[in-house]
Design an enzyme around this catalytic site. Structure first.
Site, mmCIF file in Angstrom:
data_model
loop_
_atom_site.group_PDB
_atom_site.id
_atom_site.type_symbol
_atom_site.label_atom_id
_atom_site.label_comp_id
_atom_site.label_asym_id
_atom_site.label_seq_id
_atom_site.Cartn_x
_atom_site.Cartn_y
_atom_site.Cartn_z
ATOM 1 N N GLY A 147 35.405 37.482 41.526
ATOM 2 C CA GLY A 147 36.640 36.728 41.401
ATOM 3 C C GLY A 147 36.649 35.607 42.416
ATOM 4 O O GLY A 147 35.803 35.536 43.309
ATOM 5 N N TYR A 148 37.624 34.734 42.287
ATOM 6 C CA TYR A 148 37.696 33.541 43.130
ATOM 7 C C TYR A 148 38.990 33.524 43.925
ATOM 8 O O TYR A 148 40.081 33.612 43.361
ATOM 9 C CB TYR A 148 37.563 32.284 42.261
ATOM 10 C CG TYR A 148 36.172 32.188 41.690
ATOM 11 C CD1 TYR A 148 35.186 31.485 42.358
ATOM 12 C CD2 TYR A 148 35.830 32.874 40.541
ATOM 13 C CE1 TYR A 148 33.890 31.447 41.875
ATOM 14 C CE2 TYR A 148 34.538 32.841 40.047
ATOM 15 C CZ TYR A 148 33.581 32.123 40.726
ATOM 16 O OH TYR A 148 32.291 32.099 40.260
#
Length: 159
Positions: A29-30
């Site tokens: 994820g970011y």
């Protein structure tokens, strides 16, 4: 900070699975993704990493990258802080000449998409392209993992 130089390709068929010497489950994820700059959390099997990438200034071929392994438990907790949309994929490693192609078979909202990347030592290097490799998509932002989080493959108009 190291400079990452890589080319990205679509994959034609699943023969890479029989040629792979390794595979692993990857979730990522970011924390931040803005104008080509990203801060990513990656869980790969039982290990975790935080990665900072700079923007590409040469059409997607290269960018600066800093990656650090972190405790797995911290990585799991940091995933809950990530922006909406996560990547779930199996990464297969396939040797071709002096290079290793990382073949990402996506799951979830990106099911059906299979992309291969190869890291190069310099921009002019020409790797031996395996038979399962198709069209080059280096620099096509749709295939960036950060973009696949916000515009997953299931929403694309298929050509």
């Amino acid at each position: 900070m190291a400079q990452e130089i890589e080319r990205k390709y679509l994959v034609l068929d699943s023969s890479y699975k029989h040629e792979a010497y390794s595979s692993s489950h990857v979730r990522q994820g970011y924390l931040c993704s803005d104008r080509g700059k990203t801060v990513r959390i990656r869980l790969r099997d039982d290990r975790a990493y935080i990665t900072i990438k700079g923007p590409s200034l040469d059409g997607g071929l290269s960018r600066y990258e800093f990656e650090q392994e972190i405790p797995f438990e911290d990585g799991e907790k940091m995933m809950s802080l990530c922006q909406e949309g996560l990547i779930d994929k199996t990464r297969w490693l396939v040797r071709s000449g002096d290079h290793t192609f990382e073949v990402d078979e996506f799951h979830g909202d990106n099911e059906g998409l299979v992309v291969a990347e190869v890291e190069l030592r310099n921009r002019d290097e020409q790797p031996i392209i395996p038979h399962f490799i198709g069209k080059e998509v280096t620099g096509d932002r749709r295939y960036y993992n950060a973009q696949l989080c916000v515009n997953p493959y299931c929403r694309w108009d298929k050509e």
